[in-house]
Design a protein around this motif. Structure first.
Motif, mmCIF file in Angstrom:
data_model
loop_
_atom_site.group_PDB
_atom_site.id
_atom_site.type_symbol
_atom_site.label_atom_id
_atom_site.label_comp_id
_atom_site.label_asym_id
_atom_site.label_seq_id
_atom_site.Cartn_x
_atom_site.Cartn_y
_atom_site.Cartn_z
ATOM 1 N N LYS A 100 104.985 -17.588 -11.245
ATOM 2 C CA LYS A 100 106.032 -16.900 -12.010
ATOM 3 C C LYS A 100 106.916 -16.034 -11.118
ATOM 4 N N SER A 101 108.108 -15.786 -11.632
ATOM 5 C CA SER A 101 109.044 -14.772 -11.096
ATOM 6 C C SER A 101 109.291 -14.934 -9.609
ATOM 7 N N GLN A 102 109.660 -16.093 -9.186
ATOM 8 C CA GLN A 102 110.016 -16.303 -7.791
ATOM 9 C C GLN A 102 111.475 -15.913 -7.559
ATOM 10 N N LYS A 103 111.694 -15.177 -6.458
ATOM 11 C CA LYS A 103 113.037 -14.806 -6.033
ATOM 12 C C LYS A 103 113.202 -15.184 -4.575
ATOM 13 N N VAL A 291 117.890 -12.361 -14.112
ATOM 14 C CA VAL A 291 117.407 -11.043 -14.555
ATOM 15 C C VAL A 291 118.138 -9.977 -13.731
ATOM 16 N N GLU A 296 116.067 -15.850 -10.873
ATOM 17 C CA GLU A 296 114.626 -16.017 -10.764
ATOM 18 C C GLU A 296 114.249 -17.411 -11.293
ATOM 19 N N ARG A 297 113.062 -17.790 -10.965
ATOM 20 C CA ARG A 297 112.576 -19.068 -11.489
ATOM 21 C C ARG A 297 111.060 -19.006 -11.674
ATOM 22 N N THR A 298 110.583 -19.903 -12.541
ATOM 23 C CA THR A 298 109.140 -20.137 -12.690
ATOM 24 C C THR A 298 108.861 -21.554 -12.197
#
Length: 558
Positions: A100-103, A291, A296-298
């Motif tokens: 989750k929540s990769q930046k 965001v 961001e990506r999952t």
């Protein structure tokens, strides 16, 4: 011109035999039955065309799963089957690893996939390999309390887990269904059909299931995997590839029309994880969002089962041309009957005398002009020996190339007995005439030396004993002048009488051949022992004392 105006044909021999005739028709009937069964079983009377097809699939089902850090999530067909919709295949997700929540930023690589380091010099700026999650910055940073790894620029935090959860998160996909629509065409016959048959209504498709209807085009995924010999729960963990085979074997003739699909299933990939470096089937996809102005990506690593649908088959329709071709190609099988019967006639499976008679009438042998085969009869043996004539080696020492049973010359001997008058009584044997010592090859003591090796033949082969020329029967059959004259007149009624010595000698030779050799084998020439030739020449001498040498004539000497 003669060759142009002539015609050659095959010679046939008709054998009147109940056994051979019955066996022939039995074998012919067996061959005919076999040909008909093969024709009906393989439809050899039809013209065939290969199938052309197209396939689409639609998966239905809703699953509830617990994602780590997310809780309960509902996935439908858009979530688990919206990827990798390929031609003639579909994919269903059965397990996932979620990050989750990769930046985009800087972060250390996991020790399992990155390079461990102690100093910045251990990391190469700008380096990348197939296991990296980003490009190295050249810095060595702390990953946790125990390990230091090279820092990378990429989507952070990087994916840390590489083993899928057990049991699979979407194990409930076992109860999903798939509708397979298969349209086929046979261009040669302009025939079109699909696996959803005309009699299948909408209400039928809602209720039918493969378990109780072999033609139903709706399949439960768990049933497909089980019919392929696999366990769905086990396969769902790492994924795999299942093949769905649809076979069309169509008969388009009016009386036997049939064109229905047959389904079969098998696993196509290697299922044992310890036998392959990359077990199962998986791929990655991501869901993106923004965001506070930052993207961001999952990341999802999806494991699942890919179903490949393979269609093959053919259609056949009656063709008179194909029927004629098949009949023409199978006529050669009837030659097996002739081959078997000829083999039986020529072997010990049949009566030897009848078999030899049939063989001689069927086959006409022409010997090589350079090679002469002689048949020899010894008084101390019952059979006839076949010997190759040699111009350098004496006939007595020549090695035989075959042995045959003697066949009586019934016609000639019957004529001899009819013409044989009651002469004065003869003693049982006659004494040998006084002569020089017999040569070394002589066994009977009555042979004289000869300068020609082909004439050096004794009436006995192995054991020493009395000479056949000293027997009373030899004198009656071969030396009795009145009998020989009668035989000459019997064969040639207008022969001048009395016949000369040459005619009497030839008749005496024929008498000996008919007595001791009977009917010589075909293409063989009889040989008369030296002792018998000497006695005949003494009884009917040539006026000039000159006799012909060993001749390649019907009878061996003159």
């Amino acid at each position: 011109m003669v060759a142009l105006c002539s015609y050659e044909t095959t010679k046939l021999v008709r054998i009147h035999s109940v056994r051979l005739g019955s066996l022939k028709w039995t074998l012919n009937a067996t061959v005919l039955l076999f040909i008909c069964l093969v024709m009906l079983w393989n439809r050899k009377y039809q013209q065939f065309d290969q199938v052309v097809s197209s396939v689409t699939a639609k998966v239905k089902g809703v699953a509830h799963m617990q994602l780590p850090g997310e809780g309960g999530v509902i996935w439908d067909e858009a979530d688990y089957s919206g990827f990798l919709q390929d031609k003639n295949s579909f994919f269903v997700v059965t397990n996932i690893i979620m990050t989750k929540s990769q930046k985009q930023g800087r972060c250390p690589e996991p020790p399992s996939s990155g390079r461990r380091c102690q100093h910045h010099s251990d990391c190469e700026r700008g380096a990348w390999d197939q296991r990296s999650h980003g490009i190295q910055t050249g810095s060595c940073v702390k990953f946790d309390a125990l390990a230091r790894t090279c820092e990378v620029v990429g989507w952070c935090p990087v994916e840390a887990k590489n083993k899928p959860p057990r049991p699979a998160l979407l194990a409930s996909a076992e109860k999903f269904t798939v509708l397979i629509k298969n349209n086929i065409r046979f261009p040669a016959f302009n025939f079109i059909r699909r696996n959803i048959l005309p009699e299948m209504t909408e209400s039928y498709l809602r209720k039918c299931r493969r378990a109780n209807d072999s033609l139903c085009p709706i399949f439960m995924l768990g049933d497909v995997v089980n019919r392929a010999g696999e366990n769905f729960s086990t396969m769902a963990v790492e994924g795999g590839v299942i093949g769905i085979q649809i076979k069309w074997d169509c008969d388009l003739d009016h009386l036997t029309r049939r064109c229905l699909p047959a389904y079969s299933f098998r696993r196509l990939d290697q299922k044992e994880s310890n036998k392959t470096l990359s077990p199962g089937f998986n791929f990655r996809f991501a869901k993106y969002r923004t965001v506070d102005g930052v993207e961001e990506r999952t990341l999802y690593k999806a494991f699942g089962i890919r179903f490949d649908i393979m269609v093959f088959g053919q259609a056949g329709k009656f063709s008179f041309i194909q029927l004629i071709i098949y009949i023409g190609s199978t006529l050669s099988y009837y030659a097996l009957t002739t081959i078997l019967l000829d083999w039986l006639i020529g072997t010990s499976c049949y009566v030897a005398e009848e078999g030899q008679n049939y063989s001689e009438r069927k086959v006409e042998s022409i010997p090589d002009k350079k090679e002469c085969i002689l048949c020899v009869s010894y008084v101390d043996e019952d059979d006839i020996r076949l010997v190759k004539m040699s111009r350098k080696k004496r006939l007595q020492d020549a090695k035989s190339i075959g042995v045959q049973a003697r066949r009586e010359d019934i016609g000639h001997m019957t004529a001899t007995l009819c013409l044989l008058t009651e002469p004065r009584s003869f003693p049982a044997t006659f004494s040998q005439p006084c002569s020089s010592p017999p040569p070394s090859w002589c066994k009977c003591g009555g042979c004289s030396a000869s300068p020609i090796p082909q004439e050096e033949l004794c009436c006995r082969r192995g054991s020493e004993g009395p000479c056949v020329a000293s027997s009373a029967l030899f004198h009656k059959l071969s030396l009795q002048r009145t009998l020989l004259e009668a035989l000459i007149l019997y064969r040639e009624p207008f022969t001048p009488t009395p016949p000369d010595g040459a005619a009497l000698r030839r008749c005496a030779y024929r008498q000996y051949v008919a007595w001791r050799l009977g009917e010589p084998p075909a293409d063989c020439r009889p040989a008369i022992p030296r002792c018998c030739v000497t006695r005949i020449r003494e009884a009917f001498p040539s006026p000039g004392g000159r006799y012909g040498a060993f001749a390649l004539a019907k009878h061996a000497a003159t």
